[in-house]
Write an enzyme that holds these catalytic residues in place. Structure first.
Site, mmCIF file in Angstrom:
data_model
loop_
_atom_site.group_PDB
_atom_site.id
_atom_site.type_symbol
_atom_site.label_atom_id
_atom_site.label_comp_id
_atom_site.label_asym_id
_atom_site.label_seq_id
_atom_site.Cartn_x
_atom_site.Cartn_y
_atom_site.Cartn_z
ATOM 1 N N ASP A 69 16.616 29.845 44.151
ATOM 2 C CA ASP A 69 16.517 30.835 43.027
ATOM 3 C C ASP A 69 18.001 31.618 43.169
ATOM 4 O O ASP A 69 18.428 31.644 44.375
ATOM 5 C CB ASP A 69 15.462 31.509 42.818
ATOM 6 C CG ASP A 69 15.137 32.466 43.920
ATOM 7 O OD1 ASP A 69 15.503 31.937 45.137
ATOM 8 O OD2 ASP A 69 14.827 33.619 44.177
ATOM 9 N N GLU B 207 12.965 33.795 46.442
ATOM 10 C CA GLU B 207 13.145 34.183 47.721
ATOM 11 C C GLU B 207 13.864 35.791 47.111
ATOM 12 O O GLU B 207 13.837 36.842 47.688
ATOM 13 C CB GLU B 207 14.139 33.620 48.321
ATOM 14 C CG GLU B 207 14.526 34.119 49.812
ATOM 15 C CD GLU B 207 15.682 35.201 49.701
ATOM 16 O OE1 GLU B 207 16.143 35.764 50.791
ATOM 17 O OE2 GLU B 207 16.386 35.244 48.621
#
Length: 402
Positions: free
Chosen positions: A78, A145
């Site tokens: 991400d 994350e």
């Protein structure tokens, strides 16, 4: 054998760069990673990984081998969002390749590691085919994350039942072996007063004035924090402040601040909360002090929560995992250096909470993360992929020698 692995990666040089480019072209903000997870899983299957799946949270996971030593490679896939005020040299999701570099959101933080892992895994499968391996390698493309560092690997360990013996993280290290990071935590402090009309403010008790005294003390605390090697000093930053009152013509009866506290060696949640309680007690101000809880939802719709405490961790230079990382880097680069991160990583879960030996190695400069200056030297990506390919074997050699 190590040379053969390096040569396999080298032979896939152009394909490696093309996959890296495609990873950048797939937008994958936190909580919106489904497309990139699907692409990574397709590549894992194409490259002959023994097992490929997406777990309950939405992480992409590929397995190679089924030996007794469990190794995990993690790269979060991400990214933070692109803002309208950023000034990119090239469009951030074009994956522009120019002058030996690739540009775009995520080239440093940290899709480069994911690309490298894929081709390192491919090389291992091509060289060893169906031969038994002395390790089980889990290649993880972790989600969320950027929203809640550490949680995706906590999920894998605590919910999926996969607990590795050793972890390699793909956060940028500029081709050095990193062995720790400062921790961090978030704290919220609230003060209360008594509201009154602004024309009669003496009848009220201003919660903002109470908080102003606390903020001044936090500023001084930050200045007084002492460095501890190798991570340096911690920090305390008031990052947000708000108040409530019946109107803008009234004395506020509530004030809240949000604090970002970076933690060095020897600093933990208990110590930090006590520091802030001592400030309030010294000022004789009643204040609520708490660690907020992060609530999130993955692209799969899985809801989760985590207290906003992300522990400090450090691995000794002489640890076998650090030695193995340095040996792998030296095998490819001819030399190797160690270091530590300034920012937080998924290691807060593996090393910080679960005490699993963890290191990091990846191309790219940490300071380019989250900026419109993200760029990566493609030859560094190639070198990193070669290091990844030989690393499990230098680790096994180091363990066996020990």
């Amino acid at each position: 054998m190590l040379k053969e692995l390096q040569e396999k990666v080298l032979a896939d040089r152009e394909e490696l760069f093309a996959v890296m480019q495609r990873l950048i072209q797939i937008r994958s903000y936190s909580g919106q990673e489904e497309e990139v997870v699907t692409y990574i899983m397709e590549k894992m299957a194409e490259f002959g990984f023994d097992e490929v799946w997406s777990d309950g949270l939405g992480n992409a996971i590929g397995r190679i081998g089924d030996g007794p030593v469990k190794i995990m490679w993690d790269a979060h896939i991400d990214t933070v969002k692109v803002t309208e005020n950023e000034r990119w040299k090239f469009p951030p999701f074009e994956g522009k390749i120019a002058d030996g570099k690739i540009y775009g959101r995520g080239v440093v933080d940290e899709k480069a590691a994911m690309a490298g892992y894929l081709f390192a895994g491919k090389a291992i499968k091509e060289v060893f085919k169906e031969q038994p391996l002395p390790f089980t390698l889990y290649v993880v493309g972790s989600v969320l994350e950027e929203d809640c560092d550490g949680y995706p690997l906590r999920h894998i360990i605590e919910k999926e039942g996969i607990k590795p013996d050793y972890v390699l993280l793909g956060e940028p290290t500029d081709l050095r072996v990193y062995r720790g990071q400062r921790g961090r935590m978030e704290i919220e402090i609230a003060t209360y007063g008594k509201s009154a009309h602004g024309a009669h403010n003496q009848q009220g008790v201003n919660a903002v004035y109470k908080m102003a005294a606390i903020v001044k003390e936090i500023e001084q605390l930050d200045k007084n924090l002492q460095p501890v090697e190798p991570l340096g000093k911690g920090s305390a930053t008031v990052s947000d402040i708000s108040s409530k009152a019946p109107s803008l013509c009234s004395v506020p009866d509530y004030c809240r601040i949000h604090i970002d506290r970076r933690l060095t060696v020897g600093e933990d949640q208990t110590l930090v909360l006590e520091q802030f309680r001592q400030i309030a007690d010294r000022l004789q101000i009643e204040a609520e002090i708490e660690v907020p809880v992060y609530h999130g939802k993955s692209w799969k719709g899985t809801e989760f929560e985590q207290e906003a405490y992300f522990p400090t961790w450090i691995l000794e230079e002489e640890h076998p995992l650090v030695k193995a990382g340095l040996a792998a880097a030296a095998q490819v680069l001819g030399q190797a250096q160690s270091g530590v991160w300034s920012f937080s990583t998924n290691g807060v879960a593996t090393a910080g909470r679960h005490h699993i030996p963890t290191i990091g190695f990846a191309p790219g400069k940490e300071e380019l993360s989250h900026s419109d200056r993200e760029e990566l030297v493609l030859d560094d990506l190639l070198k990193a992929a070669q290091v990844y390919a030989v690393f499990p074997f230098t680790l096994m050699e180091t363990i066996n020698r020990k």
